[in-house]
Design a protein around this motif. Structure first.
Motif, PDB file in Angstrom:
ATOM      1  N   PHE A   1     -25.134  15.740 -14.966  1.00  0.00           N
ATOM      2  CA  PHE A   1     -24.694  14.742 -15.554  1.00  0.00           C
ATOM      3  C   PHE A   1     -23.302  14.434 -15.229  1.00  0.00           C
ATOM      4  CE2 PHE A   1     -27.566  17.654 -17.831  1.00  0.00           C
ATOM      5  CZ  PHE A   1     -28.596  16.954 -18.009  1.00  0.00           C
ATOM      6  N   ASP A   2     -22.977  14.624 -14.270  1.00  0.00           N
ATOM      7  CA  ASP A   2     -21.478  14.246 -13.829  1.00  0.00           C
ATOM      8  C   ASP A   2     -21.415  13.001 -13.257  1.00  0.00           C
ATOM      9  OD1 ASP A   2     -21.000  16.943 -14.306  1.00  0.00           O
ATOM     10  OD2 ASP A   2     -21.501  17.819 -12.156  1.00  0.00           O
ATOM     11  N   CYS A   3     -22.317  12.210 -12.794  1.00  0.00           N
ATOM     12  CA  CYS A   3     -22.063  10.765 -12.456  1.00  0.00           C
ATOM     13  C   CYS A   3     -22.931   9.873 -13.316  1.00  0.00           C
ATOM     14  CB  CYS A   3     -22.050  10.494 -10.990  1.00  0.00           C
ATOM     15  SG  CYS A   3     -23.818  10.880 -10.456  1.00  0.00           S
ATOM     16  N   ASP A   4     -22.596   8.649 -13.302  1.00  0.00           N
ATOM     17  CA  ASP A   4     -23.476   7.636 -13.869  1.00  0.00           C
ATOM     18  C   ASP A   4     -24.543   7.261 -13.155  1.00  0.00           C
ATOM     19  OD1 ASP A   4     -21.274   7.325 -15.366  1.00  0.00           O
ATOM     20  OD2 ASP A   4     -20.569   5.429 -14.862  1.00  0.00           O
ATOM     21  N   LEU A   5     -25.671   6.648 -13.779  1.00  0.00           N
ATOM     22  CA  LEU A   5     -26.631   6.200 -13.419  1.00  0.00           C
ATOM     23  C   LEU A   5     -26.605   4.613 -13.212  1.00  0.00           C
ATOM     24  CD1 LEU A   5     -29.670   6.679 -12.264  1.00  0.00           C
ATOM     25  CD2 LEU A   5     -30.673   6.133 -14.581  1.00  0.00           C
TER      26      LEU A   5
END
Length: 471
Positions: free
Chosen positions: A67-71
């Motif tokens: 969950f460390d970067c955007d989608l």
């Protein structure tokens, strides 16, 4: 020499564990590619619009984890075409809406969209009816000519979800009114959420912008001639600009699909250089200047890769290549000029750094150069893994299992997967979502472990999975 080799191996293994490896990235790329195609089917049917969905950014490159970067999701509206030069009638395929790329009074790589033609609306059941209706409200008339604003939601696929199911109810929308429509979607039974950015895109016919890049003289062997040919075949896009309220008529030429091709061509060491520099940018440079983005880092790696022989990207020279990246970035920050790799006339640092921020980032880079590998081995991601190992606590195992659970749906055949997405959105509670995965998704995954990616799901019982996922 032995100590140096151990230092390189330590760094190499640490970046491997963070997902910066070619085999790991390739698996995620295949899953995200399938997810985009599946979502395209789902949204096309749901909205009655011609939509292609492409997952870009770190997740599309195969290096976005947990969950460390955007989608980053690109909604490419296929019923629209934009032209740098309008085609002759004999070669013209008509689209529901057509625009001319107007470059007057715009910066390099930017334009305005001047309306040329628009399909007459018929009934509300007609294809793209809602999109064309929304587009009418986004037209701005200037000196008798019609231009498209970039601050309106044009496609139904990007409108706020009706609060009819648990997933829709769990979504938290950002207050931002810009062209990117960000929101968060909670993960059942956890403190985590996926951050999602949706961007509307139009295809455009602008052959010179790709050809200029392809014809550029290069000293070494990256990108290869095969990759250059692959880049020639991808679509050029226009995307909204949302940096200031005064830019509501500005659109940006985007070669994001070409950049995906280039990132996918990175070898294992290039990926690790990319990963190390991204960690430093996130954990060090952005503390001095919030505008130091991962996109800038990607362009740094592109430039360093082009200026370096491909054989120099090998395990024993990993630290040297990371150093090359820091030196190149330092030069760019010092001069206030980081050329976009695909469109060099576009300066990625323009208006991004104040004098104080510039001085602080230069100090940060110098400190990193002096610290060597210790600069990124002290990044929170790596420290957390080390602390968990010592304490016997494994939050990483939870994240891996949660990620596997979410990704598992996107390994199904496209039509079946699109139907499962529709079912997922109809579920009323978080418990229903969990039950859906346990009964509908996991049994299929355990039959063949697609891409050998779902080790947690395949090695654990449902009870063990629930014990890990529940707080």
């Amino acid at each position: 020499m032995a100590a140096l080799n151990m230092s390189i191996k330590h760094t190499f293994d640490a970046l491997d564990k963070c997902g910066y490896s070619r085999p790991s990235a390739n698996k995620r790329i295949q899953i995200m590619d399938n997810a985009g195609k599946m979502a395209s089917l789902f949204y096309t049917k749901k909205t009655n619009e011609d939509i292609d969905l492409v997952i870009a950014g770190s997740r599309g490159e195969g290096i976005g984890r947990y969950f460390d970067c955007d989608l980053d999701r690109l909604f490419i509206q296929r019923s629209v075409m934009c032209y740098a030069a309008y085609p002759t009638p004999s070669t013209h395929v008509r689209y529901a809406a057509e625009f001319r790329l107007d470059f007057q009074n715009t910066s390099n790589g930017y334009c305005r969209l001047k309306l040329i033609s628009k399909q007459s609306q018929t009934t509300s059941e007609a294809k793209n009816f809602a999109f064309l209706q929304n587009m009418e409200t986004a037209i701005h008339i200037e000196n008798g000519e019609a231009f498209l604003r970039n601050d309106k939601i044009l496609t139904s696929a990007m409108q706020h979800l009706k609060r009819t199911g648990w997933l829709a109810q769990s979504v938290i929308y950002d207050v931002d009114d810009g062209p990117s429509k960000p929101y968060e979607c909670r993960v059942p039974f956890s403190k985590y959420a996926f951050k999602i950015d949706n961007v509307l895109c139009f295809k455009c016919v602008h052959p010179t912008i790709i050809q200029e890049w392809c014809d550029r003289k290069r000293e070494h062997d990256w990108p290869s001639s095969e990759i250059v040919e692959q880049v020639k075949g991808v679509d050029v896009l226009v995307v909204p600009v949302g940096e200031t309220a005064d830019e509501v008529l500005q659109w940006r030429i985007s070669l994001v699909l070409a950049e995906l091709v280039l990132a996918h061509s990175f070898n294992d060491v290039q990926l690790k250089v990319y990963g190390a520099l991204k960690m430093l940018s996130k954990n060090v440079f952005r503390k001095s200047c919030d505008n130091m983005s991962s996109y800038m880092i990607k362009n740094v790696v592109f430039w360093v890769s082009e200026k370096t022989q491909n054989c120099e990207f090998e395990q024993g020279k990993l630290l040297d290549r990371i150093t090359d990246g820091l030196i190149f970035l330092r030069k760019c920050v010092d001069e206030g000029q980081l050329p976009n790799y695909m469109i060099p006339g576009r300066n990625l640092l323009k208006y991004k750094l104040s004098y104080t921020e510039r001085e602080n980032v230069l100090i940060d880079i110098d400190n990193c150069l002096q610290a060597g590998e210790h600069a990124f081995l002290e990044c929170p991601e790596l420290i957390q893994m080390s602390d968990e190992a010592e304490a016997g606590v494994n939050d990483t195992a939870f994240k891996e299992l949660a990620e596997e659970s979410i990704y598992s749906l996107y390994t199904f055949p496209l039509m079946e997967g699109a139907k499962l997405i529709k079912k997922l959105y109809s579920l009323k509670s978080g418990k229903d979502v969990v039950k859906f995965y346990l009964k509908k998704i996991f049994p299929k995954i355990r039959e063949n472990n697609p891409l050998d990616f779902f080790c947690h799901i395949c090695s654990k019982t449902d009870k063990e999975i629930l014990r890990i996922l529940k707080p």
